[in-house]
Design a protein around this motif. Sequence first.
Motif, mmCIF file in Angstrom:
data_model
loop_
_atom_site.group_PDB
_atom_site.id
_atom_site.type_symbol
_atom_site.label_atom_id
_atom_site.label_comp_id
_atom_site.label_asym_id
_atom_site.label_seq_id
_atom_site.Cartn_x
_atom_site.Cartn_y
_atom_site.Cartn_z
ATOM 1 N N SER A 45 2.379 1.858 -3.313
ATOM 2 C CA SER A 45 1.201 2.001 -4.573
ATOM 3 C C SER A 45 1.093 3.206 -5.167
ATOM 4 N N GLU A 46 1.498 4.333 -4.459
ATOM 5 C CA GLU A 46 1.586 5.637 -5.142
ATOM 6 C C GLU A 46 2.607 6.262 -4.320
ATOM 7 N N ARG A 47 3.852 6.279 -4.973
ATOM 8 C CA ARG A 47 5.025 6.664 -4.314
ATOM 9 C C ARG A 47 5.166 8.083 -3.902
ATOM 10 N N ARG A 48 4.440 9.026 -4.400
ATOM 11 C CA ARG A 48 4.763 10.294 -3.923
ATOM 12 C C ARG A 48 3.497 10.665 -2.852
ATOM 13 N N LYS A 49 2.688 9.857 -2.767
ATOM 14 C CA LYS A 49 1.570 10.330 -1.583
ATOM 15 C C LYS A 49 2.058 9.848 -0.313
ATOM 16 N N ARG A 90 0.817 -1.410 -0.081
ATOM 17 C CA ARG A 90 0.140 0.214 0.048
ATOM 18 C C ARG A 90 0.873 1.139 -0.114
ATOM 19 N N ARG A 95 6.815 9.833 3.709
ATOM 20 C CA ARG A 95 6.317 8.906 2.551
ATOM 21 C C ARG A 95 7.130 7.652 2.551
ATOM 22 N N LEU A 129 -2.126 7.043 2.592
ATOM 23 C CA LEU A 129 -2.660 5.695 1.905
ATOM 24 C C LEU A 129 -2.959 4.656 2.778
#
Length: 284
Positions: free
Chosen positions: A220-224, A217, A253, A229
């Motif tokens: 799943s969206e590295r920059r978030k 998780r 992050r 997340l």
Amino acid sequence: MRQFLANRNIRLTRSLGQNFLHDGNQLHRIVAAAGLSREDNVLEIGPGLGPLTERLLAEAGHVLAIEKDARLETWLAERFRNEPRLELRHADALDALRAQPRDWSSWTVVSNLPYCVASALITEFALATAPPKRLVVTLQLEVARRLAAKPHAGDYGVLTLLVRQRYQLGPWFRIPATCFFPQPDVDSACVRLDRRPDSEQLPDATTRQAFVHVVKRGFSERRKRLFKLLRRDWDEPALEAAFLALGLDADCRAEQLDLHQFQALARRLLTPRSAGAPALPPTP
Ligand code: SAM
């Protein structure tokens, strides 16, 4: 090798990662890295024409070799017909490992892995209930770099963490593309992974599942932000308590956390609200 394959009417299959290692020096280095003795059971995935198999049989007590290509398996059965210490199996190794989980804890894996399934295979071992004690595997240089990556690096991510929670990365060396026939587009590397002592591993399957879930998780969206997340799977008060206890910044992050911080987070969070972890990103 070209002549040998032509004589047997064997056309190599690119999708099976059939790049054969013909450099004797590199084969020697791979076997030396495994540190084998007659007591050892070795699993070789993708024996191909058998150059590594031959050297493994010279050092180890027993070799189980799994080859997906029936033409090569037939050739190997002929080549090693007088070798009772070799157990040869015609199968897709990944399917076989998943279909028949077994206790691999006393086994060493030594393989020049097919590129297409290399990451999936080492992840499979790292998440197994009773994983092999050592993996000495040749894979793309880029995958070796991901295994060795540190927090903040671009190649640090899911593969790094899932494998390294179970295995310590030992010395590794580069193998130039020119050592293979046919020559692949990229260089390779042989890495040694030693299973961590129990005291350094997650205590049970539930905690391991939580770890896998948090890691997948988180990346799943590295920059978030990791906190945001993880809110998809865990309630906010539980997350706040875990972040506070571990001294994690709510704005951090995933790529900023090291292995120990991910392990600690998994131990605290355990069961997520939703059962299914996000799928692994596609392997290169
Ligand atoms: N060990 C040989 C060498 O070092 O020259 C061959 C290595 S070659 C990189 C990979 C081998 O894995 C090929 O023989 C290929 O047919 C086999 N292979 C590909 N996918 C496989 C799979 N899923 N399960 C078992 N063998 C596989």
